[in-house]
Write an enzyme that holds these catalytic residues in place. Structure first.
Site, short mmCIF file in Angstrom:
data_model
loop_
_atom_site.label_atom_id
_atom_site.label_comp_id
_atom_site.label_asym_id
_atom_site.label_seq_id
_atom_site.Cartn_x
_atom_site.Cartn_y
_atom_site.Cartn_z
N SER A 20 -36.08 2.74 3.31
CA SER A 20 -36.34 3.94 4.12
C SER A 20 -37.50 3.69 5.09
CB SER A 20 -36.72 5.12 3.21
OG SER A 20 -37.19 6.19 4.01
N THR A 67 -32.69 11.91 0.55
CA THR A 67 -31.70 11.13 1.28
C THR A 67 -30.58 10.78 0.31
OG1 THR A 67 -31.35 9.30 2.81
CG2 THR A 67 -32.86 8.87 0.98
N LYS A 71 -28.85 14.57 -1.09
CA LYS A 71 -28.96 15.67 -0.12
C LYS A 71 -28.20 16.94 -0.57
CE LYS A 71 -29.96 13.70 4.40
NZ LYS A 71 -29.49 13.62 5.77
N GLY A 139 -18.73 13.81 8.47
CA GLY A 139 -19.51 13.61 7.25
C GLY A 139 -20.74 14.52 7.26
N GLY A 140 -21.78 14.08 6.50
CA GLY A 140 -22.98 14.90 6.36
C GLY A 140 -23.69 15.16 7.68
N ALA A 141 -23.82 14.11 8.51
CA ALA A 141 -24.54 14.28 9.77
C ALA A 141 -23.78 15.22 10.71
CB ALA A 141 -24.75 12.92 10.43
N LEU A 235 -25.52 9.11 17.02
CA LEU A 235 -26.51 9.33 15.97
C LEU A 235 -27.06 8.02 15.44
CD1 LEU A 235 -25.05 12.32 13.91
CD2 LEU A 235 -26.23 12.32 16.11
N GLY A 258 -29.84 7.72 18.48
CA GLY A 258 -30.22 8.51 17.31
C GLY A 258 -31.69 8.41 16.92
P1 NAP Z 1 -20.87 10.00 6.21
O1 NAP Z 1 -21.17 11.28 5.52
O2 NAP Z 1 -20.44 8.82 5.43
O3 NAP Z 1 -19.71 10.33 7.31
C1 NAP Z 1 -19.17 9.31 8.12
C2 NAP Z 1 -18.01 9.87 8.96
O4 NAP Z 1 -17.52 8.81 9.76
C3 NAP Z 1 -16.82 10.37 8.13
O5 NAP Z 1 -16.22 11.46 8.76
C4 NAP Z 1 -15.88 9.16 8.15
O6 NAP Z 1 -14.52 9.53 8.03
C5 NAP Z 1 -16.13 8.63 9.54
N1 NAP Z 1 -15.77 7.22 9.62
C6 NAP Z 1 -16.31 6.20 8.91
N2 NAP Z 1 -15.72 5.05 9.27
C7 NAP Z 1 -14.78 5.36 10.19
C8 NAP Z 1 -13.82 4.60 10.93
N3 NAP Z 1 -13.72 3.26 10.77
N4 NAP Z 1 -13.02 5.25 11.81
C9 NAP Z 1 -13.11 6.58 11.96
N5 NAP Z 1 -13.99 7.36 11.30
C10 NAP Z 1 -14.82 6.75 10.42
O7 NAP Z 1 -22.10 9.51 7.08
P2 NAP Z 1 -23.25 10.44 7.75
O8 NAP Z 1 -24.36 10.61 6.80
O9 NAP Z 1 -22.60 11.64 8.34
O10 NAP Z 1 -23.79 9.45 8.90
C11 NAP Z 1 -22.98 9.14 10.01
C12 NAP Z 1 -23.77 8.30 11.01
O11 NAP Z 1 -24.87 9.06 11.50
C13 NAP Z 1 -24.37 7.02 10.41
O12 NAP Z 1 -24.28 6.01 11.39
C14 NAP Z 1 -25.82 7.39 10.16
O13 NAP Z 1 -26.67 6.26 10.24
C15 NAP Z 1 -26.07 8.33 11.33
N6 NAP Z 1 -27.16 9.30 11.05
C16 NAP Z 1 -28.22 9.31 11.90
C17 NAP Z 1 -29.24 10.22 11.69
C18 NAP Z 1 -30.42 10.23 12.63
O14 NAP Z 1 -31.44 10.84 12.31
N7 NAP Z 1 -30.30 9.62 13.79
C19 NAP Z 1 -29.17 11.13 10.63
C20 NAP Z 1 -28.05 11.09 9.79
C21 NAP Z 1 -27.05 10.16 10.01
P3 NAP Z 1 -13.69 9.22 6.68
O15 NAP Z 1 -14.11 10.27 5.69
O16 NAP Z 1 -12.27 9.35 7.13
O17 NAP Z 1 -14.08 7.84 6.24
#
Ligand code: NAP
Length: 294
Positions: A20, A67, A71, A139-141, A235, A258
């Site tokens: 982290s 995290t 969460k 997803g979560g974000a 992001l 992001g």
């Molecule tokens: P998550 O809960 O795992 O959600 C990921 C999403 O992406 C799901 O809807 C997933 O769909 C989709 N996905 C994954 N692989 C894919 C692919 N090959 N083709 C199409 N869709 C795909 O992750 P999260 O926590 O939301 O995070 C998502 C991104 O945001 C990450 O890169 C994370 O590092 C970033 N993030 C950044 C911040 C920031 O502060 N900048 C904060 C939070 C997150 P499926 O369910 O169909 O697999």
């Protein structure tokens, strides 16, 4: 940072939590302001979460970040949760008050901050907020992004995913939510039609994240459908720019990565815990150094 008997404890719970970057950001801010706090990473296994929260209360921890994977699962251990965090279904910031553990989600604040900053300097950008938003991933974000879209006043959010059932259930999960938002579920095939009209396109999938830097959620052919008067928001913060942002920049679109979201969700948490105005530039610099960007 001198630690004494009066030093107040902050920290982050996760599993794993060793990598982290939040300790870098918060401890730099604490030192900058000369506060009597310290921010510590706490590795907490899912089965130990209840015991950990009881223990944190017992030893007087004043604030925590949560995290992955805590969460959502930390919510039953909280005494008060803000309506926004309730609607999002996830908490990333926790603090101790006379009501017990309180929780909120500062990812929405973090997501919105760079959009508001740019609109303050370029008011015409607000027109992007008045057009449909396209969110890639669910997803979560993406939940924080949807809550942010509501605050921006976006008239419609197109949620795009590769698994129709999952996209539909994401969209349905906002029914009866206190967050007013108009959502539609789509597959990636619909993007050729959706992209030209979008005011903001958000990548909330991990596609393009280090080390998979040659990936993008959009083919080059689809990316050609992005308008020049669109904001492309990834992001992902490493690399910067991602391939998705490079594709959007080639179309003349505004690109936002992001990193600022990460800084500003942390800044919002810092302010909640300490009551102090967060030193945002210092926090940003700490993250840039950690990422090897500065
Ligand atoms: P998550 O809960 O795992 O959600 C990921 C999403 O992406 C799901 O809807 C997933 O769909 C989709 N996905 C994954 N692989 C894919 C692919 N090959 N083709 C199409 N869709 C795909 O992750 P999260 O926590 O939301 O995070 C998502 C991104 O945001 C990450 O890169 C994370 O590092 C970033 N993030 C950044 C911040 C920031 O502060 N900048 C904060 C939070 C997150 P499926 O369910 O169909 O697999």
């Amino acid at each position: 940072m001198p630690i004494s008997g009066t030093t107040k404890l902050l920290g982050i719970i996760g599993d794993p939590v060793e990598h982290s970057m939040s300790p870098d950001m918060h401890n730099r801010a604490i030192v900058e302001l000369g506060l009597d706090y310290v921010y510590v990473p706490f590795p907490v296994k899912p089965d130990d979460l209840g015991a950990a929260m009881t223990g944190f209360a017992a030893i007087g921890v004043v604030g925590l970040n949560a995290t992955i994977p805590h969460k959502q699962t930390v919510i039953p251990y909280l005494d008060v949760i803000t309506p926004a965090a309730q609607a999002i279904g996830a908490v990333n910031t926790i603090w101790r008050s006379d009501r017990g553990w309180e929780g909120t989600n500062t990812d929405v604040t973090g997501f919105l901050a760079p959009l508001h900053d740019r609109a303050a300097h370029h008011p015409e950008i607000q027109r992007c907020f008045e057009r449909p938003m396209v969110v890639l991933g669910h997803g979560g974000a993406a939940r924080a992004v949807v809550a942010g879209a509501s605050q921006l006043g976006c008239p419609l959010v197109h949620v795009v995913g590769r698994t129709p059932d999952k996209v539909e259930s994401f969209v349905r999960s906002w029914d009866n939510s206190p967050i007013a938002i108009n959502l539609q579920a789509h597959s990636f095939h619909d993007l050729a039609v959706l992209l030209p009209e979008a005011g903001i396109i958000v990548n909330s999938t991990p596609l393009g994240m280090h080390p998979h830097t040659q990936q993008s959620p959009l083919s080059d052919e689809l990316a050609d459908r992005i308008s020049s008067d669109t904001i492309a928001y990834d992001l992902i913060y490493t690399p910067s720019p991602t391939l998705f942002l490079q594709q959007a920049q080639r179309q003349g679109a505004i690109a936002i990565d992001g990193l600022e979201m990460l800084v500003r969700q942390g800044a919002a948490a810092f302010e909640l815990w300490t009551g102090q105005t967060p030193p945002i530039a210092t926090m940003r610099q700490a993250l840039r150094e950690r990422l090897g960007l500065a």
